[in-house]
Scaffold this motif. Structure first.
Motif, short mmCIF file in Angstrom:
data_model
loop_
_atom_site.label_atom_id
_atom_site.label_comp_id
_atom_site.label_asym_id
_atom_site.label_seq_id
_atom_site.Cartn_x
_atom_site.Cartn_y
_atom_site.Cartn_z
N THR A 39 0.96 -1.29 0.00
CA THR A 39 0.03 0.03 0.00
C THR A 39 0.90 1.40 0.12
OG1 THR A 39 0.04 0.11 2.35
CG2 THR A 39 -1.77 -1.12 1.18
N GLU A 40 0.15 2.45 -0.20
CA GLU A 40 0.89 3.44 -0.15
C GLU A 40 1.41 3.87 1.43
OE1 GLU A 40 2.94 6.72 -1.66
OE2 GLU A 40 1.74 5.44 -2.89
N GLN A 41 2.69 4.10 1.52
CA GLN A 41 3.27 4.53 2.71
C GLN A 41 2.33 5.64 3.38
OE1 GLN A 41 7.04 5.18 1.41
NE2 GLN A 41 7.00 7.21 1.90
N ARG A 42 2.21 5.58 5.08
CA ARG A 42 1.77 6.48 5.52
C ARG A 42 2.77 7.13 6.52
NH1 ARG A 42 -0.75 2.25 5.36
NH2 ARG A 42 -0.63 1.36 7.49
N SER A 43 3.16 8.50 6.68
CA SER A 43 4.40 9.08 7.27
C SER A 43 3.66 9.79 8.57
CB SER A 43 5.01 9.96 6.47
OG SER A 43 6.14 10.62 7.19
N TYR A 44 4.51 9.57 9.72
CA TYR A 44 4.26 10.07 10.91
C TYR A 44 5.79 10.69 11.63
CZ TYR A 44 0.11 7.39 10.39
OH TYR A 44 -0.89 6.71 9.76
N PRO A 45 5.44 11.59 12.44
CA PRO A 45 6.74 11.92 13.26
C PRO A 45 7.10 10.54 14.37
CG PRO A 45 4.93 13.72 13.36
CD PRO A 45 4.46 12.55 12.74
N ALA A 46 8.37 10.47 14.33
CA ALA A 46 8.86 9.56 15.40
C ALA A 46 9.16 10.15 16.77
CB ALA A 46 10.17 8.81 14.78
N GLY A 47 8.67 10.88 17.31
CA GLY A 47 8.82 11.59 18.65
C GLY A 47 9.48 12.83 18.77
#
Length: 87
Positions: A39-47
């Motif tokens: 699937t298309e990646q989902r990006s989030y901050p890592a802390g």
């Protein structure tokens, strides 16, 4: 004990990538996509350290391309050095 997240369907895997930079995380995600349908990646901050987390679902039942052999030269990075016998 109940699992906090539902399991993906059979033949699928949820992948979490944590890296210091978005570029490093995207390189790993791209390597997975070259081998498996995903699937298309989902990006989030890592802390608070400025890192990046990417989430994607990989379909292990449908390969995206034929697997490439691991480099025999031990080439671990994208930087390629010419050998003495190369022009």
């Amino acid at each position: 004990m109940r699992h906090p997240h539902p399991l993906p369907p059979p033949g699928h895997a949820e992948v979490r990538i944590v890296a210091a930079t978005p570029e490093a995380a995207r390189l790993i995600a791209e390597a997975l996509r070259r081998r498996f349908a995903a699937t298309e990646q989902r990006s989030y901050p890592a802390g608070g350290e400025g890192g990046t987390r990417l989430h994607l679902t990989v379909d292990t039942t449908h390969t995206a391309a034929a697997p490439r052999p691991w480099p025999a030269t031990g080439e671990a990075s994208g930087a390629r050095r010419l050998q003495a016998d190369e022009i």
